[in-house]
Write a protein that holds these residues in place. Structure first.
Motif, PDB file in Angstrom:
ATOM      1  N   TRP A   1       9.949  17.012   6.279  1.00 40.97           N
ATOM      2  CA  TRP A   1       9.090  15.735   6.303  1.00 40.97           C
ATOM      3  C   TRP A   1      10.227  14.790   5.860  1.00 40.97           C
ATOM      4  O   TRP A   1      10.842  14.829   4.995  1.00 40.97           O
ATOM      5  CB  TRP A   1       8.091  15.790   5.375  1.00 40.97           C
ATOM      6  CG  TRP A   1       7.292  14.480   5.249  1.00 40.97           C
ATOM      7  CD1 TRP A   1       6.437  14.182   6.087  1.00 40.97           C
ATOM      8  CD2 TRP A   1       7.323  13.543   4.434  1.00 40.97           C
ATOM      9  NE1 TRP A   1       5.586  12.842   5.591  1.00 40.97           N
ATOM     10  CE2 TRP A   1       6.409  12.615   4.629  1.00 40.97           C
ATOM     11  CE3 TRP A   1       8.412  13.581   3.367  1.00 40.97           C
ATOM     12  CZ2 TRP A   1       6.434  11.321   4.030  1.00 40.97           C
ATOM     13  CZ3 TRP A   1       8.058  12.256   2.612  1.00 40.97           C
ATOM     14  CH2 TRP A   1       7.125  11.151   2.978  1.00 40.97           C
ATOM     15  N   GLU A   2      10.043  13.421   6.523  1.00 41.35           N
ATOM     16  CA  GLU A   2      10.648  12.388   6.435  1.00 41.35           C
ATOM     17  C   GLU A   2       9.663  11.316   6.246  1.00 41.35           C
ATOM     18  O   GLU A   2       8.866  11.092   7.201  1.00 41.35           O
ATOM     19  CB  GLU A   2      11.782  12.242   7.516  1.00 41.35           C
ATOM     20  CG  GLU A   2      12.832  11.384   6.861  1.00 41.35           C
ATOM     21  CD  GLU A   2      14.062  11.205   8.068  1.00 41.35           C
ATOM     22  OE1 GLU A   2      14.470  10.263   8.448  1.00 41.35           O
ATOM     23  OE2 GLU A   2      14.557  12.554   8.166  1.00 41.35           O
ATOM     24  N   PRO A   3      10.035  10.406   5.270  1.00 41.82           N
ATOM     25  CA  PRO A   3       8.922   9.267   5.544  1.00 41.82           C
ATOM     26  C   PRO A   3       9.318   8.097   6.627  1.00 41.82           C
ATOM     27  O   PRO A   3      10.594   8.334   7.032  1.00 41.82           O
ATOM     28  CB  PRO A   3       9.298   8.253   4.242  1.00 41.82           C
ATOM     29  CG  PRO A   3      10.602   8.999   3.554  1.00 41.82           C
ATOM     30  CD  PRO A   3      10.850  10.281   4.418  1.00 41.82           C
ATOM     31  N   ALA A   4       8.386   7.533   7.004  1.00 39.82           N
ATOM     32  CA  ALA A   4       8.370   6.771   8.293  1.00 39.82           C
ATOM     33  C   ALA A   4       9.171   5.601   7.888  1.00 39.82           C
ATOM     34  O   ALA A   4       9.251   5.034   6.564  1.00 39.82           O
ATOM     35  CB  ALA A   4       7.108   6.083   8.633  1.00 39.82           C
ATOM     36  N   LEU A  69       5.611   6.909   0.712  1.00 39.99           N
ATOM     37  CA  LEU A  69       5.130   8.084   1.065  1.00 39.99           C
ATOM     38  C   LEU A  69       3.945   7.925   2.178  1.00 39.99           C
ATOM     39  O   LEU A  69       3.575   9.115   2.543  1.00 39.99           O
ATOM     40  CB  LEU A  69       4.459   8.780  -0.100  1.00 39.99           C
ATOM     41  CG  LEU A  69       5.530   9.283  -1.373  1.00 39.99           C
ATOM     42  CD1 LEU A  69       4.867   9.866  -2.642  1.00 39.99           C
ATOM     43  CD2 LEU A  69       6.617  10.184  -0.575  1.00 39.99           C
ATOM     44  N   PRO A  71       2.033   7.279   5.584  1.00 42.15           N
ATOM     45  CA  PRO A  71       2.203   7.048   6.899  1.00 42.15           C
ATOM     46  C   PRO A  71       2.399   5.520   7.281  1.00 42.15           C
ATOM     47  O   PRO A  71       1.586   4.634   6.623  1.00 42.15           O
ATOM     48  CB  PRO A  71       1.050   7.825   7.684  1.00 42.15           C
ATOM     49  CG  PRO A  71       0.404   8.558   6.863  1.00 42.15           C
ATOM     50  CD  PRO A  71       0.664   8.069   5.322  1.00 42.15           C
TER      51      PRO A  71
END
Length: 102
Positions: A1-4, A69, A71
């Protein structure tokens, strides 16, 4: 997972939130110096300047963390609501005659 990734608009909104937290911090310290009662239940009715500083720094940092964190589509909503809410607090404080203490 990677933040937008952050958009320019989101960076501006987060900066605005941080600036409003700073103004609120100065206004709250002005209120304390005048012996006024604080209405933020988290701070209690008579916080010290150190407690106010800790609260404001934590608020800014936690807001940035939550913003990171979320979206992208939720981040923007969160930031607009937060900036609007914080702007209202600053405006209310200003109506009470609180200053930045300069």
């Amino acid at each position: 997972w990677e933040p937008a990734p952050w958009t320019t608009e989101q960076v501006v909104l987060e900066s605005a939130f941080a600036a409003l937290i700073y103004v609120d911090w100065r206004q709250t310290n002005d209120a304390i110096s005048r012996g006024r009662i604080e209405i933020n239940p988290t701070l209690g009715s008579t916080p010290t300047e150190t407690e106010v500083t800790r609260y404001m720094v934590a608020s800014a940092l936690l807001h940035g963390l939550v913003s990171t964190l979320l979206p992208a589509e939720w981040r923007l909503r969160w930031q607009y609501v937060s900036v609007g809410s914080q702007a209202h607090v600053v405006w209310y404080n200003w109506q009470l005659g609180l200053t930045l203490g300069f």
